[in-house]
Design an enzyme around this catalytic site. Structure first.
Site, mmCIF file in Angstrom:
data_model
loop_
_atom_site.group_PDB
_atom_site.id
_atom_site.type_symbol
_atom_site.label_atom_id
_atom_site.label_comp_id
_atom_site.label_asym_id
_atom_site.label_seq_id
_atom_site.Cartn_x
_atom_site.Cartn_y
_atom_site.Cartn_z
ATOM 1 N N ARG A 33 -21.292 4.651 -18.289
ATOM 2 C CA ARG A 33 -20.786 5.925 -18.764
ATOM 3 C C ARG A 33 -21.411 7.135 -18.083
ATOM 4 N NH1 ARG A 33 -20.008 2.604 -22.465
ATOM 5 N NH2 ARG A 33 -22.101 1.991 -21.916
ATOM 6 N N THR A 34 -22.735 7.176 -18.092
ATOM 7 C CA THR A 34 -23.405 8.385 -17.610
ATOM 8 C C THR A 34 -23.111 8.607 -16.136
ATOM 9 O OG1 THR A 34 -25.141 8.015 -19.229
ATOM 10 C CG2 THR A 34 -25.632 9.546 -17.453
ATOM 11 N N LYS A 62 -38.900 -0.779 -0.268
ATOM 12 C CA LYS A 62 -39.763 -0.655 0.911
ATOM 13 C C LYS A 62 -41.018 0.131 0.557
ATOM 14 C CE LYS A 62 -35.749 -0.474 3.983
ATOM 15 N NZ LYS A 62 -35.006 0.431 4.857
ATOM 16 N N ARG A 83 -31.494 8.817 -12.930
ATOM 17 C CA ARG A 83 -31.855 7.954 -14.068
ATOM 18 C C ARG A 83 -32.996 7.049 -13.610
ATOM 19 N NH1 ARG A 83 -28.113 4.683 -18.205
ATOM 20 N NH2 ARG A 83 -27.948 6.827 -18.917
ATOM 21 N N HIS A 111 -32.657 12.151 -22.789
ATOM 22 C CA HIS A 111 -31.315 11.975 -22.205
ATOM 23 C C HIS A 111 -30.530 13.242 -22.559
ATOM 24 C CE1 HIS A 111 -27.842 10.204 -20.596
ATOM 25 N NE2 HIS A 111 -27.805 9.047 -21.227
#
Ligand code: NCD
Length: 280
Positions: A33-34, A62, A83, A111
Protein backbone atom coordinates in the site's frame (compact mmCIF):
# COMPACT_ATOMS: atom_id res chain seq x y z
CA UNK A 1 -6.02 17.79 4.86
CA UNK A 2 -7.73 20.49 2.82
CA UNK A 3 -5.28 19.85 -0.02
CA UNK A 4 -5.98 16.12 0.10
CA UNK A 5 -9.71 16.83 -0.08
CA UNK A 6 -9.12 19.08 -3.09
CA UNK A 7 -7.09 16.31 -4.76
CA UNK A 8 -9.91 13.84 -4.11
CA UNK A 9 -12.61 16.17 -5.38
CA UNK A 10 -10.78 17.35 -8.51
CA UNK A 11 -7.87 14.99 -9.25
CA UNK A 12 -7.54 16.20 -12.86
CA UNK A 13 -6.84 19.75 -11.75
CA UNK A 14 -3.45 18.65 -10.43
CA UNK A 15 -2.43 16.38 -13.29
CA UNK A 16 0.77 18.15 -14.35
CA UNK A 17 1.75 19.85 -11.13
CA UNK A 18 4.95 17.89 -10.56
CA UNK A 19 5.78 17.21 -14.22
CA UNK A 20 9.51 17.85 -13.82
CA UNK A 21 9.99 16.12 -10.47
CA UNK A 22 11.34 12.69 -9.55
CA UNK A 23 10.44 10.71 -6.44
CA UNK A 24 12.73 7.87 -5.36
CA UNK A 25 11.15 5.11 -3.30
CA UNK A 26 13.70 3.39 -1.09
CA UNK A 27 12.10 0.55 0.83
CA UNK A 28 14.13 -1.70 3.14
CA UNK A 29 11.00 -3.44 4.42
CA UNK A 30 8.09 -5.07 2.61
CA UNK A 31 5.24 -2.80 1.54
CA UNK A 32 2.35 -2.85 -0.87
CA UNK A 33 0.00 0.00 0.00
CA UNK A 34 2.46 2.63 1.13
CA UNK A 35 4.86 2.17 -1.73
CA UNK A 36 2.23 1.86 -4.46
CA UNK A 37 0.20 4.78 -3.14
CA UNK A 38 3.27 7.03 -2.97
CA UNK A 39 4.14 6.00 -6.52
CA UNK A 40 0.56 6.35 -7.75
CA UNK A 41 0.31 9.77 -6.10
CA UNK A 42 3.47 10.95 -7.85
CA UNK A 43 2.32 9.64 -11.22
CA UNK A 44 -1.11 11.26 -10.79
CA UNK A 45 0.65 14.59 -10.31
CA UNK A 46 2.54 14.07 -13.56
CA UNK A 47 5.81 13.30 -11.76
CA UNK A 48 8.21 10.41 -12.20
CA UNK A 49 9.25 7.59 -9.92
CA UNK A 50 12.51 5.69 -9.60
CA UNK A 51 12.86 2.75 -7.33
CA UNK A 52 14.86 -0.30 -6.44
CA UNK A 53 12.87 -3.53 -6.42
CA UNK A 54 14.03 -4.25 -2.88
CA UNK A 55 16.55 -1.93 -1.24
CA UNK A 56 17.91 -4.86 0.75
CA UNK A 57 19.16 -6.45 -2.45
CA UNK A 58 20.88 -3.26 -3.60
CA UNK A 59 24.06 -1.62 -2.30
CA UNK A 60 23.24 -2.34 1.32
CA UNK A 61 24.44 -5.92 0.78
CA UNK A 62 27.76 -4.45 -0.32
CA UNK A 63 27.97 -2.72 3.03
CA UNK A 64 26.86 0.77 2.03
CA UNK A 65 25.55 2.86 4.91
CA UNK A 66 22.06 4.40 4.81
CA UNK A 67 23.69 7.81 4.92
CA UNK A 68 25.75 7.14 1.80
CA UNK A 69 22.81 5.59 -0.05
CA UNK A 70 20.60 8.58 0.73
CA UNK A 71 23.31 11.05 -0.33
CA UNK A 72 23.69 9.25 -3.60
CA UNK A 73 19.96 8.85 -4.30
CA UNK A 74 19.44 12.54 -3.55
CA UNK A 75 21.53 13.23 -6.66
CA UNK A 76 19.04 11.25 -8.74
CA UNK A 77 15.75 12.57 -7.40
CA UNK A 78 13.89 15.49 -5.80
CA UNK A 79 12.43 13.62 -2.79
CA UNK A 80 12.86 10.21 -1.21
CA UNK A 81 10.14 8.07 0.38
CA UNK A 82 12.05 5.86 2.80
CA UNK A 83 10.91 2.77 4.69
CA UNK A 84 13.41 1.22 7.05
CA UNK A 85 13.32 -1.42 9.81
CA UNK A 86 15.00 0.81 12.41
CA UNK A 87 13.19 3.48 14.42
CA UNK A 88 14.92 6.82 13.85
CA UNK A 89 16.23 5.88 10.39
CA UNK A 90 14.19 8.54 8.62
CA UNK A 91 15.52 11.29 10.90
CA UNK A 92 19.04 10.04 10.33
CA UNK A 93 18.48 10.01 6.58
CA UNK A 94 16.98 13.51 6.67
CA UNK A 95 20.07 14.80 8.45
CA UNK A 96 22.23 13.46 5.62
CA UNK A 97 19.97 14.48 2.76
CA UNK A 98 19.81 17.76 0.84
CA UNK A 99 16.32 16.82 -0.44
CA UNK A 100 13.09 16.03 1.47
CA UNK A 101 12.83 12.60 3.09
CA UNK A 102 9.30 11.25 3.54
CA UNK A 103 9.19 8.72 6.35
CA UNK A 104 7.24 5.77 4.95
CA UNK A 105 7.65 3.83 8.21
CA UNK A 106 10.71 3.41 10.43
CA UNK A 107 10.60 0.16 12.38
CA UNK A 108 8.37 0.40 15.42
CA UNK A 109 8.86 4.19 15.35
CA UNK A 110 6.54 6.30 13.23
CA UNK A 111 4.43 6.17 10.08
CA UNK A 112 3.38 9.80 9.63
CA UNK A 113 1.86 9.63 6.15
CA UNK A 114 -0.36 6.77 7.35
CA UNK A 115 -1.49 8.88 10.32
CA UNK A 116 -2.35 11.71 7.96
CA UNK A 117 -4.44 9.47 5.75
CA UNK A 118 -6.08 7.96 8.83
CA UNK A 119 -7.01 11.40 10.14
CA UNK A 120 -8.15 12.40 6.64
CA UNK A 121 -10.47 9.38 6.57
CA UNK A 122 -11.95 10.36 9.95
CA UNK A 123 -12.39 13.90 8.72
CA UNK A 124 -14.21 12.74 5.59
CA UNK A 125 -16.65 10.79 7.74
CA UNK A 126 -17.20 13.14 10.65
CA UNK A 127 -16.31 16.57 9.25
CA UNK A 128 -14.03 17.27 12.20
CA UNK A 129 -11.78 15.44 14.63
CA UNK A 130 -12.99 17.58 17.50
CA UNK A 131 -15.03 15.63 20.00
CA UNK A 132 -14.30 12.21 18.51
CA UNK A 133 -13.89 9.11 20.64
CA UNK A 134 -11.24 6.85 19.11
CA UNK A 135 -10.35 3.31 20.15
CA UNK A 136 -6.92 2.01 19.18
CA UNK A 137 -6.75 -1.74 19.50
CA UNK A 138 -4.14 -4.39 18.83
CA UNK A 139 -0.38 -4.08 18.86
CA UNK A 140 0.10 -0.68 20.46
CA UNK A 141 3.74 -1.37 21.30
CA UNK A 142 5.32 -2.27 17.96
CA UNK A 143 2.62 -0.86 15.67
CA UNK A 144 4.00 2.39 14.28
CA UNK A 145 0.72 3.57 12.75
CA UNK A 146 -0.86 4.04 16.19
CA UNK A 147 2.24 5.88 17.43
CA UNK A 148 1.91 8.47 14.69
CA UNK A 149 -1.88 8.58 14.92
CA UNK A 150 -1.62 9.35 18.64
CA UNK A 151 0.79 12.19 17.90
CA UNK A 152 -1.63 13.62 15.37
CA UNK A 153 -4.78 13.17 17.46
CA UNK A 154 -2.96 14.88 20.33
CA UNK A 155 -2.95 18.03 18.18
CA UNK A 156 -6.75 18.06 17.88
CA UNK A 157 -9.54 18.30 20.41
CA UNK A 158 -10.54 14.64 20.29
CA UNK A 159 -12.78 13.74 23.21
CA UNK A 160 -11.19 10.49 24.30
CA UNK A 161 -8.92 7.66 23.27
CA UNK A 162 -9.51 4.09 24.42
CA UNK A 163 -6.59 1.67 24.35
CA UNK A 164 -7.01 -2.10 24.08
CA UNK A 165 -3.97 -4.37 23.68
CA UNK A 166 -3.09 -8.01 24.21
CA UNK A 167 -0.82 -8.54 27.23
CA UNK A 168 2.75 -7.56 26.38
CA UNK A 169 1.75 -5.24 23.52
CA UNK A 170 0.47 -2.30 25.58
CA UNK A 171 1.09 1.28 24.50
CA UNK A 172 4.52 2.69 25.39
CA UNK A 173 4.80 5.80 27.60
CA UNK A 174 5.49 7.94 24.52
CA UNK A 175 2.01 7.20 23.18
CA UNK A 176 0.49 8.50 26.40
CA UNK A 177 2.71 11.57 26.18
CA UNK A 178 1.60 12.17 22.59
CA UNK A 179 -1.99 12.26 23.81
CA UNK A 180 -1.37 14.67 26.67
CA UNK A 181 -4.57 16.65 27.20
CA UNK A 182 -6.80 13.88 25.82
CA UNK A 183 -8.80 11.62 28.16
CA UNK A 184 -7.20 8.17 27.86
CA UNK A 185 -8.76 4.98 29.16
CA UNK A 186 -7.38 1.46 29.00
CA UNK A 187 -9.92 -1.29 28.33
CA UNK A 188 -9.37 -5.02 28.82
CA UNK A 189 -12.10 -5.82 26.33
CA UNK A 190 -12.71 -4.81 22.71
CA UNK A 191 -16.53 -4.79 22.87
CA UNK A 192 -16.61 -2.50 25.92
CA UNK A 193 -14.28 0.00 24.23
CA UNK A 194 -16.22 -0.23 20.95
CA UNK A 195 -19.45 0.68 22.75
CA UNK A 196 -18.13 4.18 23.48
CA UNK A 197 -16.34 4.72 20.14
CA UNK A 198 -16.86 6.76 17.01
CA UNK A 199 -13.77 5.19 15.48
CA UNK A 200 -12.57 1.63 16.06
CA UNK A 201 -8.98 1.45 14.79
CA UNK A 202 -7.55 -2.08 14.72
CA UNK A 203 -3.99 -3.16 14.06
CA UNK A 204 -2.28 -6.50 13.53
CA UNK A 205 0.36 -7.96 15.83
CA UNK A 206 3.71 -6.92 14.32
CA UNK A 207 5.18 -10.43 14.49
CA UNK A 208 8.28 -9.37 12.60
CA UNK A 209 9.21 -6.99 15.42
CA UNK A 210 8.73 -9.33 18.37
CA UNK A 211 12.05 -9.93 20.13
CA UNK A 212 13.60 -13.35 19.51
CA UNK A 213 12.25 -15.97 21.89
CA UNK A 214 8.97 -14.11 22.59
CA UNK A 215 6.00 -16.13 21.41
CA UNK A 216 3.27 -14.39 19.44
CA UNK A 217 0.54 -13.00 21.72
CA UNK A 218 -2.99 -13.96 20.71
CA UNK A 219 -4.56 -11.13 18.69
CA UNK A 220 -7.67 -9.25 19.79
CA UNK A 221 -10.17 -10.52 17.26
CA UNK A 222 -13.11 -8.39 16.12
CA UNK A 223 -16.06 -10.68 16.84
CA UNK A 224 -19.79 -10.35 16.46
CA UNK A 225 -20.23 -9.00 20.02
CA UNK A 226 -17.98 -6.05 19.22
CA UNK A 227 -19.94 -5.25 16.06
CA UNK A 228 -23.14 -5.34 18.09
CA UNK A 229 -21.69 -3.02 20.72
CA UNK A 230 -20.27 -0.52 18.19
CA UNK A 231 -22.60 2.46 17.58
CA UNK A 232 -24.30 2.65 14.17
CA UNK A 233 -22.59 5.89 13.22
CA UNK A 234 -19.09 4.56 14.02
CA UNK A 235 -16.43 3.52 11.50
CA UNK A 236 -14.04 0.56 11.56
CA UNK A 237 -10.49 1.33 10.42
CA UNK A 238 -7.33 -0.74 9.90
CA UNK A 239 -4.06 0.31 8.22
CA UNK A 240 -3.87 -3.14 6.57
CA UNK A 241 -2.55 -5.74 5.95
CA UNK A 242 -4.91 -7.59 8.25
CA UNK A 243 -4.44 -10.93 9.87
CA UNK A 244 -6.80 -12.83 12.17
CA UNK A 245 -7.82 -9.72 14.14
CA UNK A 246 -10.13 -8.55 11.36
CA UNK A 247 -12.17 -11.43 9.92
CA UNK A 248 -13.39 -11.12 6.32
CA UNK A 249 -17.06 -11.20 7.35
CA UNK A 250 -16.64 -7.66 8.76
CA UNK A 251 -16.14 -6.35 5.18
CA UNK A 252 -19.89 -6.56 4.60
CA UNK A 253 -20.59 -4.24 7.55
CA UNK A 254 -21.37 -0.72 6.31
CA UNK A 255 -19.15 0.69 9.05
CA UNK A 256 -16.03 -0.99 7.60
CA UNK A 257 -14.03 1.73 5.82
CA UNK A 258 -10.54 0.22 5.63
CA UNK A 259 -10.42 -0.17 1.84
CA UNK A 260 -11.60 3.39 1.41
CA UNK A 261 -8.95 4.35 3.99
CA UNK A 262 -6.26 2.65 1.85
CA UNK A 263 -7.52 4.52 -1.20
CA UNK A 264 -7.34 7.81 0.67
CA UNK A 265 -3.61 7.16 0.92
CA UNK A 266 -3.22 8.31 -2.67
CA UNK A 267 -4.95 11.68 -2.12
CA UNK A 268 -3.13 12.34 1.13
CA UNK A 269 0.23 11.47 -0.41
CA UNK A 270 -0.54 13.64 -3.46
CA UNK A 271 -1.04 16.53 -1.05
CA UNK A 272 2.14 15.64 0.81
CA UNK A 273 4.26 15.38 -2.32
CA UNK A 274 2.91 18.65 -3.62
CA UNK A 275 3.64 20.25 -0.30
CA UNK A 276 7.29 19.20 -0.18
CA UNK A 277 8.06 19.49 -3.89
CA UNK A 278 6.19 22.61 -4.87
CA UNK A 279 6.22 25.12 -2.04
CA UNK A 280 3.78 27.95 -2.63
C1 NCD B 1 1.33 -0.62 8.26
C2 NCD B 1 2.85 -0.51 8.46
O1 NCD B 1 3.61 -0.78 7.52
O2 NCD B 1 3.22 -0.09 9.54
N1 NCD B 1 1.01 -0.91 6.93
C3 NCD B 1 0.78 0.13 6.09
O3 NCD B 1 1.66 0.93 5.83
N2 NCD B 1 -0.46 0.30 5.63
C4 NCD B 1 0.69 -1.55 9.22
C5 NCD B 1 1.19 -2.96 9.31
O4 NCD B 1 2.10 -3.39 8.60
O5 NCD B 1 0.62 -3.69 10.12
Amino acid sequence: MAQAAAMQNRPDAYRDTLATKILATLFYEPSTRTRLSFESAMLRLGGHVISVADANTASVVKGETLKDTVRMVSGYSDAIALRHPHAGAAAKAAAASPIPILNAGDGAGEHPSQALLDAFTMLRHFGSLDGLSVTMAGDLLYGRTVHSLALLLGQFRVRSVQLVAPPGLEAPDELHTSLAGVAIATFPDLAAAAAVSDVLYLTRVQVERLPAGVSKPAPLVLEEDTLLALPHHAIIMHPLPRRDELPAFVDADPRAVYFEQAKNGVFMRMALLRHVLKPE
